[in-house]
Design a protein around this motif. Sequence first.
Motif, PDB file in Angstrom:
ATOM      1  N   THR A 184     -36.884  12.487  23.100  1.00 61.78           N
ATOM      2  CA  THR A 184     -36.612  13.849  22.626  1.00 61.78           C
ATOM      3  C   THR A 184     -37.802  14.357  21.824  1.00 61.78           C
ATOM      4  N   GLY A 185     -38.046  15.658  21.942  1.00 60.03           N
ATOM      5  CA  GLY A 185     -39.133  16.276  21.186  1.00 60.03           C
ATOM      6  C   GLY A 185     -38.584  16.937  19.944  1.00 60.03           C
ATOM      7  N   PHE A 186     -39.399  17.819  19.336  1.00 58.95           N
ATOM      8  CA  PHE A 186     -38.973  18.508  18.119  1.00 58.95           C
ATOM      9  C   PHE A 186     -38.350  19.862  18.468  1.00 58.95           C
ATOM     10  N   PHE A 187     -37.156  20.097  17.908  1.00 62.62           N
ATOM     11  CA  PHE A 187     -36.420  21.326  18.182  1.00 62.62           C
ATOM     12  C   PHE A 187     -35.846  21.908  16.901  1.00 62.62           C
ATOM     13  N   ASP A 188     -35.552  23.205  16.959  1.00 63.06           N
ATOM     14  CA  ASP A 188     -34.847  23.884  15.874  1.00 63.06           C
ATOM     15  C   ASP A 188     -33.466  24.279  16.402  1.00 63.06           C
ATOM     16  N   GLY A 189     -32.469  24.241  15.530  1.00 64.46           N
ATOM     17  CA  GLY A 189     -31.151  24.673  15.981  1.00 64.46           C
ATOM     18  C   GLY A 189     -30.070  24.405  14.960  1.00 64.46           C
ATOM     19  N   ALA A 190     -28.867  24.884  15.270  1.00 62.68           N
ATOM     20  CA  ALA A 190     -27.708  24.668  14.405  1.00 62.68           C
ATOM     21  C   ALA A 190     -26.462  24.636  15.275  1.00 62.68           C
ATOM     22  N   ALA A 191     -25.478  23.832  14.867  1.00 62.85           N
ATOM     23  CA  ALA A 191     -24.231  23.730  15.626  1.00 62.85           C
ATOM     24  C   ALA A 191     -23.083  23.465  14.673  1.00 62.85           C
ATOM     25  N   VAL A 192     -21.930  24.073  14.963  1.00 57.05           N
ATOM     26  CA  VAL A 192     -20.735  23.840  14.139  1.00 57.05           C
ATOM     27  C   VAL A 192     -19.513  23.650  15.031  1.00 57.05           C
ATOM     28  N   THR A 193     -18.539  22.947  14.504  1.00 57.74           N
ATOM     29  CA  THR A 193     -17.290  22.688  15.213  1.00 57.74           C
ATOM     30  C   THR A 193     -16.132  23.083  14.299  1.00 57.74           C
ATOM     31  N   TYR A 194     -15.154  23.788  14.879  1.00 54.76           N
ATOM     32  CA  TYR A 194     -13.995  24.207  14.100  1.00 54.76           C
ATOM     33  C   TYR A 194     -12.858  23.242  14.364  1.00 54.76           C
ATOM     34  N   LEU A 195     -12.346  22.638  13.297  1.00 55.01           N
ATOM     35  CA  LEU A 195     -11.248  21.683  13.426  1.00 55.01           C
ATOM     36  C   LEU A 195     -10.049  22.197  12.646  1.00 55.01           C
ATOM     37  N   ALA A 196      -8.853  21.829  13.101  1.00 52.94           N
ATOM     38  CA  ALA A 196      -7.649  22.285  12.401  1.00 52.94           C
ATOM     39  C   ALA A 196      -6.528  21.285  12.582  1.00 52.94           C
ATOM     40  N   ASP A 197      -5.562  21.384  11.726  1.00 50.74           N
ATOM     41  CA  ASP A 197      -4.323  20.633  11.875  1.00 50.74           C
ATOM     42  C   ASP A 197      -3.641  21.141  13.154  1.00 50.74           C
TER      43      ASP A 197
ATOM     44  N   ASP B 207       2.837  13.206   9.000  1.00 48.22           N
ATOM     45  CA  ASP B 207       1.624  12.871   9.745  1.00 48.22           C
ATOM     46  C   ASP B 207       0.916  14.154  10.172  1.00 48.22           C
ATOM     47  N   HIS B 208      -0.354  14.151  10.043  1.00 46.19           N
ATOM     48  CA  HIS B 208      -1.139  15.300  10.490  1.00 46.19           C
ATOM     49  C   HIS B 208      -2.083  14.872  11.598  1.00 46.19           C
ATOM     50  N   THR B 209      -2.285  15.762  12.532  1.00 51.07           N
ATOM     51  CA  THR B 209      -3.215  15.505  13.628  1.00 51.07           C
ATOM     52  C   THR B 209      -4.363  16.498  13.527  1.00 51.07           C
ATOM     53  N   ALA B 210      -5.586  15.974  13.586  1.00 50.49           N
ATOM     54  CA  ALA B 210      -6.756  16.863  13.539  1.00 50.49           C
ATOM     55  C   ALA B 210      -7.215  17.145  14.961  1.00 50.49           C
ATOM     56  N   VAL B 211      -7.348  18.414  15.299  1.00 49.25           N
ATOM     57  CA  VAL B 211      -7.807  18.775  16.639  1.00 49.25           C
ATOM     58  C   VAL B 211      -9.070  19.634  16.555  1.00 49.25           C
ATOM     59  N   VAL B 212      -9.862  19.537  17.619  1.00 49.59           N
ATOM     60  CA  VAL B 212     -11.019  20.412  17.745  1.00 49.59           C
ATOM     61  C   VAL B 212     -10.533  21.716  18.369  1.00 49.59           C
ATOM     62  N   VAL B 213     -10.718  22.806  17.623  1.00 47.51           N
ATOM     63  CA  VAL B 213     -10.305  24.117  18.124  1.00 47.51           C
ATOM     64  C   VAL B 213     -11.394  24.680  19.045  1.00 47.51           C
ATOM     65  N   GLY B 214     -12.625  24.468  18.625  1.00 48.58           N
ATOM     66  CA  GLY B 214     -13.737  24.960  19.432  1.00 48.58           C
ATOM     67  C   GLY B 214     -15.041  24.762  18.689  1.00 48.58           C
ATOM     68  N   GLY B 215     -16.095  25.203  19.317  1.00 50.69           N
ATOM     69  CA  GLY B 215     -17.396  25.018  18.670  1.00 50.69           C
ATOM     70  C   GLY B 215     -18.287  26.208  18.903  1.00 50.69           C
ATOM     71  N   ASN B 216     -19.367  26.234  18.160  1.00 51.81           N
ATOM     72  CA  ASN B 216     -20.377  27.256  18.401  1.00 51.81           C
ATOM     73  C   ASN B 216     -21.724  26.753  17.924  1.00 51.81           C
ATOM     74  N   ARG B 217     -22.729  27.067  18.712  1.00 52.08           N
ATOM     75  CA  ARG B 217     -24.081  26.742  18.268  1.00 52.08           C
ATOM     76  C   ARG B 217     -25.019  27.824  18.738  1.00 52.08           C
ATOM     77  N   ILE B 218     -26.205  27.813  18.192  1.00 52.47           N
ATOM     78  CA  ILE B 218     -27.252  28.677  18.721  1.00 52.47           C
ATOM     79  C   ILE B 218     -28.001  27.852  19.757  1.00 52.47           C
TER      80      ILE B 218
END
Lengths: 300, 430
Positions: free
Chosen positions: B259-272, B3-14
């Motif tokens: 909500t209005g119009f916005f620019d941006g990016a976001a990512v999340t790091y996941l791992a076993d 069995d594997h468990t997926a966890v959120v390690v962290g995130g980053n966005r601008i």
Amino acid sequence: MTERVVLDAAPQLAPMLVSSMVRGLVRRATGRRPGTLPDREVVWTHGQDVDRVAAYQRLCGFAVRDLVPATWIHVQAFPLQMELMSAPDSPFALAGIVHVTNSMTLYRPVSVREELTLSSSYGPPREHRRGVLLDLVGEAHVGTELVWRGVSAYLVRGETLPGMLPEAQPGGVHLPPDVEVDADTVWRLRADLGRQYARVSGDMNPIHTSALGGKAFGFPRAIIQGMWTHARVLAALEPRLPDAYRMDVRFTKPILLPSSVRFGAHLDGDSWTAVVRERAGSKTHLVARISGADRVPNVP
Amino acid sequence: MTDHTAVVVGGNRIPFARAHGAYSRASNVDMLTAALDGLAARFGLAGRRVGEVVGGAVFKHSRDFNLTREAVLGSSLDPHTPACDLQQACATGLEATIYVSNKIRLGQMVDGIAGGADSVSDSPMAISDGLRRALLAANAAKTVPARLAALASIRPGHLVPDPPGITEPRTGLSMGEHQALTTMRWGITRGEQDELALASHQNLARAWSEGFFDDLVTPYLGVTKDQGVRGDTTIEKLAALKAVFGRGEGATMTAGNSTGFFDGAAVTYLADADYAAEHHLPALARVVDAEVAAVDYTIGGEDLLLAPTYAIPRLLARNGLTWQDFDYYEIHEAFAATVLATLDALADETYCRERLGLPEALGEIDRGALNVNGSSLAAGHPFAATGGRIVSTLAKLLHQRGTVDGRPARGIVSICAAGGQGAVAILEAC
């Protein structure tokens, strides 16, 4: 005895429109016209044009695919109607005739690759409070198999014919002028839609292709071909219809170009009721009902 | 297979920036690359091969057919890191998280990055169908006359470009117009919407001032903080705004509660989970389960943005949970009225029985647990970036909370999307 006229090429609509218009003027001047509908069936067998079908499907909102919509078969039978109605022995000129209802049944899916034998003839004339209703009965066969049947009712105002039947007939179109169906979906009809539809359908009537043409018939601008709106409604519902279906339509008010209209549909049992209304107002342009087709009538 | 468990390690966005402003010269690839680089710096991923990077954009140029892979190649990650583009309108970021966590849980990879970017400022502009078809025909023509004939079919009207639309192709209505119908149908008042918008701004402003986003955001192009947040706004200011969607009495939706119009990016790091432990990576929250749903909004009379109301009960049933069993509710604020209609629908007996086929309504929730650190009304909503923002925020909130009554703190994410779709997911604190 019904006269059977077999065409070997598609009738050309523009010359028919012109000759019918001239004949109409002559008749108005002389006050003489044929007194009955010709007992004639016009027949034309032809293969379908894949590119034209695709252009039609795209313009009317259908998915471009091998199976053709029922309204497309009507489009192909339309020149035969015109051939009948513009014939010298037909009592009424085309100009001023108003398409009021349509009923068509697709008995089985029809592929774009199938060769269709199309026919058109007059049904018995019917009474109308404002004139006489002409039923143009069309059929499409693949070989000897009936695959499509359609009845288009056209109103000729202020005229009568001998032997008219009452307006309501069994199996006819029984649609109220309006229905209680929410219409939230918006369709935007561009100014050149009538010209675009004319190119794919062949319905070049100037009332649809230019503001001037619209004005000539008392409209402030051009109006969209009713058959486009008819097809657009079918396109919106087609994914949810059975393979064989019957669609009845009542055209209640022309749509000016350009304009935005609202569409909505409601399913009750196995029957869809659909409506097209003004975007801002509450007037109804078209009412339709679509349900599973009856079985193919017995062919003698 | 273990069995594997997926966890959120962290995130980053601008930081999310107002459209046609600070990020107007940045593309989706640029912004996604910046978000990845910030994440790589935070977790020591520079030069490392990650299992897969999965993301997308809603407003996407045709040249960006490999948007995410291009961002990987431009980032500090090992170029041997594969990438995959995925798109589900505003649910893109969450669907990417589901995709990555599923692969981790199946043992197909030990780590992965999920996210998305969207730029309204640098959005693609299409040429008209008429011009496009003429150019394609000219391009395919084999002779000069055929080419000229194709080009001769171009009409002046064809030269008007098609800007990207946010209208639903099958209904001709913008998302705001759709929500206005829903807002009317559910009788959501202007006051309720403004209060929710106010809470979003106050909560996000507080979270920023508390430093909550210090390890979730990397400054970009001189922007250090979300530009949409107005901590000093008041209910009076919100009440003074003119309605932009809806008509007559139904005109309750303003620029303040939409909500209005916005620019941006976001990512999340996941791992076993085991991999994270072995590599001394933090584990904020476990991805428990997820569900997507869709509604019949074209002619079925359903509400475009209420698909999550279908997904939530199915997800709860599969996990043996009730709607009240969560310590945090992250419901994407496409419009304040969307959140309110979602909550009302799930508390409505008739809707739950007749539409959702449930024995009874799911009931009310503790509104104090809703979007506790603000959401899209304040942060802004660069479509595909929103999922990454919410998942990372919730994971950190859960980790900070730790346990509740001896069990791990539990949260739910709900995101509505164009096309009448919705994605929801359950996360639990590690």
